[in-house]
Design an enzyme around this catalytic site. Structure first.
Site, mmCIF file in Angstrom:
data_model
loop_
_atom_site.group_PDB
_atom_site.id
_atom_site.type_symbol
_atom_site.label_atom_id
_atom_site.label_comp_id
_atom_site.label_asym_id
_atom_site.label_seq_id
_atom_site.Cartn_x
_atom_site.Cartn_y
_atom_site.Cartn_z
ATOM 1 N N SER A 45 0.890 -1.167 0.037
ATOM 2 C CA SER A 45 0.008 -0.022 0.008
ATOM 3 C C SER A 45 0.831 1.068 0.119
ATOM 4 O O SER A 45 0.444 2.460 -0.290
ATOM 5 C CB SER A 45 -0.877 -0.197 1.094
ATOM 6 N N LYS A 87 0.881 4.406 6.708
ATOM 7 C CA LYS A 87 0.063 5.344 5.688
ATOM 8 C C LYS A 87 0.614 6.467 6.037
ATOM 9 O O LYS A 87 1.456 6.930 6.744
ATOM 10 C CB LYS A 87 -1.368 5.355 6.263
#
Length: 187
Positions: A45, A87
């Site tokens: 990700s 993230k």
């Protein structure tokens, strides 16, 4: 009268070693719990910024200060605290976040995201947008809006994770420490 003091007892060398080891272990555990800790990137990700299996050096002390900046790469506790996510902070408390035509806007202003260049080119070559449009999201107090850099595969504030409570942010990634040939700053 003689001025003799009672002889001082020497500490046992074994006891001195036990004390030294106990202090070292206590110090190491305290540093790991409160200041710095390694984390392993699990998944794609954040690719290409961070690669699967790279080990990060994470500054946990910043969690106690609570001062994160837009663009910081952070480690987030999952809701069950059994998993962690890596993230990028896109929206701070009070911000509005929106994407139109693959362009990020924070508080109505376009945000340049150079770390997305290679992913954006690959998506466009496939006829896709890297970041699908979404309507304006107002980030509430004590929450963050986060996204992965590999937007086509990232589960983040747009999908699945939702807005992230400040107390779920463990710390800020400072650098990749392993593999040795890939050591680099992450922010």
């Amino acid at each position: 009268m003689s001025d003799k003091s009672a002889p001082k007892k020497k500490k046992s060398p074994v006891l001195e070693w036990i004390i030294a080891i106990a202090v070292a272990v206590l110090l190491a555990v305290s540093i790991r719990i409160f200041i710095f800790e390694p984390y392993v990137v699990d998944g794609d990700s954040m690719d290409p910024t961070l690669k699967n299996t790279e080990k990060l050096f994470v500054n946990k002390a910043i969690h106690y200060i609570g001062k994160f900046d837009r663009g910081d790469i952070v480690i987030i506790n999952g809701k069950e605290n059994k998993e962690h996510y890596v993230k990028r902070i896109i929206g701070l408390p009070g911000d509005t976040v929106e994407v139109k035509n693959d362009v990020l806007y924070v508080n109505g202003k376009e945000v340049k995201e150079p770390y997305l260049n290679s992913n954006r080119k690959a998506a466009q070559a496939s006829g896709l947008q890297l970041t699908n449009d979404f309507q304006e999201v107002k980030v509430p107090k004590n929450k963050y809006f986060v996204m992965g850099d590999n937007r086509l595969v990232s589960m983040d504030s747009r999908t699945g994770l939702g807005l992230i409570e400040a107390d779920r942010v463990i710390g800020k990634s400072e650098f990749v420490m392993l593999p040795f040939n890939k050591i680099r700053a992450t922010n």
